[in-house]
Design an enzyme around this catalytic site. Structure first.
Site, PDB file in Angstrom:
ATOM      1  CE  LYS A   1      -3.773  -2.556   1.925  1.00 43.42           C
ATOM      2  NZ  LYS A   1      -4.399  -3.162   3.090  1.00 43.42           N
TER       3      LYS A   1
ATOM      4  CD  GLN B   1      -3.650  -4.865   6.239  1.00 41.04           C
ATOM      5  OE1 GLN B   1      -3.485  -3.875   5.538  1.00 41.04           O
ATOM      6  NE2 GLN B   1      -4.205  -5.977   5.764  1.00 41.04           N
TER       7      GLN B   1
ATOM      8  CG  ASP C   1     -10.184  -1.188   3.761  1.00 43.20           C
ATOM      9  OD1 ASP C   1      -9.867  -1.438   2.584  1.00 43.20           O
ATOM     10  OD2 ASP C   1      -9.593  -1.654   4.745  1.00 43.20           O
TER      11      ASP C   1
END
Ligand code: NDP
Length: 283
Positions: free
Chosen positions: A54, A98, A121
């Site tokens: 990322k 995460q 997300d």
């Protein structure tokens, strides 16, 4: 004839180029550099790799990125405080926690603390609700990347039979809703589905998000279908998908490989979501 390959590497590279151009324009016109913060709790090896990739994606496209590493024994309160700090940070437009978190932490509660406009997300319940209601919001990266790959076949999706195998909140359900928005007739299958193959064989578009290596076999696929393999499974040190690629590619019309398929698009859609959040912040 073997299926056409939907190459995630090529598609992601094209999209990243477009994103980099928009990032440069936002900097030049508004003085804003899109910023992504990733919170990594603990030292799960797979998560470390995802977080690193990322960061690389941000670098490639000219975005600012920060990784906040917190120890495995972090408390829920400390994690939520960190999220609140980032919610208030004007240099950060996207926040990603995460997953998976260590078992003692409450994922849903942590995700709920992220400001919905910074939830790149797309897992916040407000964004999930927007998708359900057909309202603008942030769409989860993996299903939106998969949809982009389906669109790039050029096939008219109106009225097509789409079958999604898997009903998770992060892949299966949002995937089904996106295909419904595209006017597909959508069937969602799961572990209690009776005669799975009878469903999958009807699919013009088949999305596998099961988490079982090579689970979708050639006899389960309609000739000419678009087959999207979301699965990431490690078998004998090798990454394989949920689709038996070698056999299914002889039947399908289009197919995504693993690795080099949907996974590549997922991080790219995260970059796209971060850019959009930064663009919206400038309005
Ligand atoms: P989950 O484990 O949350 O969901 C799996 C789904 O598969 C469940 O809905 C389950 O049904 C269903 N399922 C399990 N066994 C069967 C079966 N025998 N027949 C039919 N359905 C079955 O997984 P995720 O959705 O999070 O992920 C799915 C896969 O995608 C994994 O391999 C994961 O690693 C990968 N992934 C890849 C990403 C990428 O970037 N490419 C991103 C996210 C995930 P039930 O609900 O009944 O239990």
């Amino acid at each position: 004839m073997a299926a056409q390959l939907l190459d995630g590497k090529v598609m992601a590279a094209q999209l990243r180029e477009e994103i980099a151009q928009r990032v440069a324009a936002l900097k030049a016109e508004k003085g804003i550099t899109p910023g992504l913060a990733v919170i990594l709790v603990g030292d799960d090896p797979a998560s470390q790799i995802y977080v690193k990739n990322k960061g690389i994606g941000c670098q490639q496209t000219g975005m600012h990125s920060e990784t906040i590493r917190m120890p495995a024994e972090t408390t829920q309160a400390a994690l939520e405080d960190e999220i609140r700090r980032l919610n208030a940070d004007p240099a950060i437009h996207g926040i990603l926690v995460q997953l998976p978190l260590p078992a003692h932490l409450d994922e849903a509660a942590a995700l709920a603390v992220i400001a919905p406009e910074k939830d790149v997300d797309g897992f916040h319940i407000q964004n999930a609700g927007c998708l359900l209601n057909g309202l603008p919001g942030v769409v989860a990266c993996t299903p939106s990347g998969a949809l982009e790959m389906i669109r790039r076949t050029g096939v008219d999706l109106n009225g097509k039979e789409a079958v999604v195998v898997g009903r998770s909140n992060i892949v299966g359900k949002p995937m089904a809703l996106l295909l419904l928005q595209e006017n597909c007739t959508v069937t969602v299958c799961h572990s209690r589905t009776r005669d799975l193959a009878a469903h999958t064989r009807q699919a013009d578009i088949l999305v596998a998000a099961v988490g079982r290596p090579r689970f979708i076999t050639a006899d389960m696929v309609k000739p000419g279908a678009i087959v999207i393999d979301v699965g990431i499974n490690r078998v004998d040190g090798k990454v394989v998908g949920d689709v038996d690629f070698d056999a299914v590619r002889e039947v399908a019309g289009w197919i995504t490989p693993v690795p080099g398929g949907v996974g590549r698009m997922t991080i790219t859609m995260l970059l796209a979501n971060t850019l959009q959040a930064a663009e919206r912040s400038a309005l």
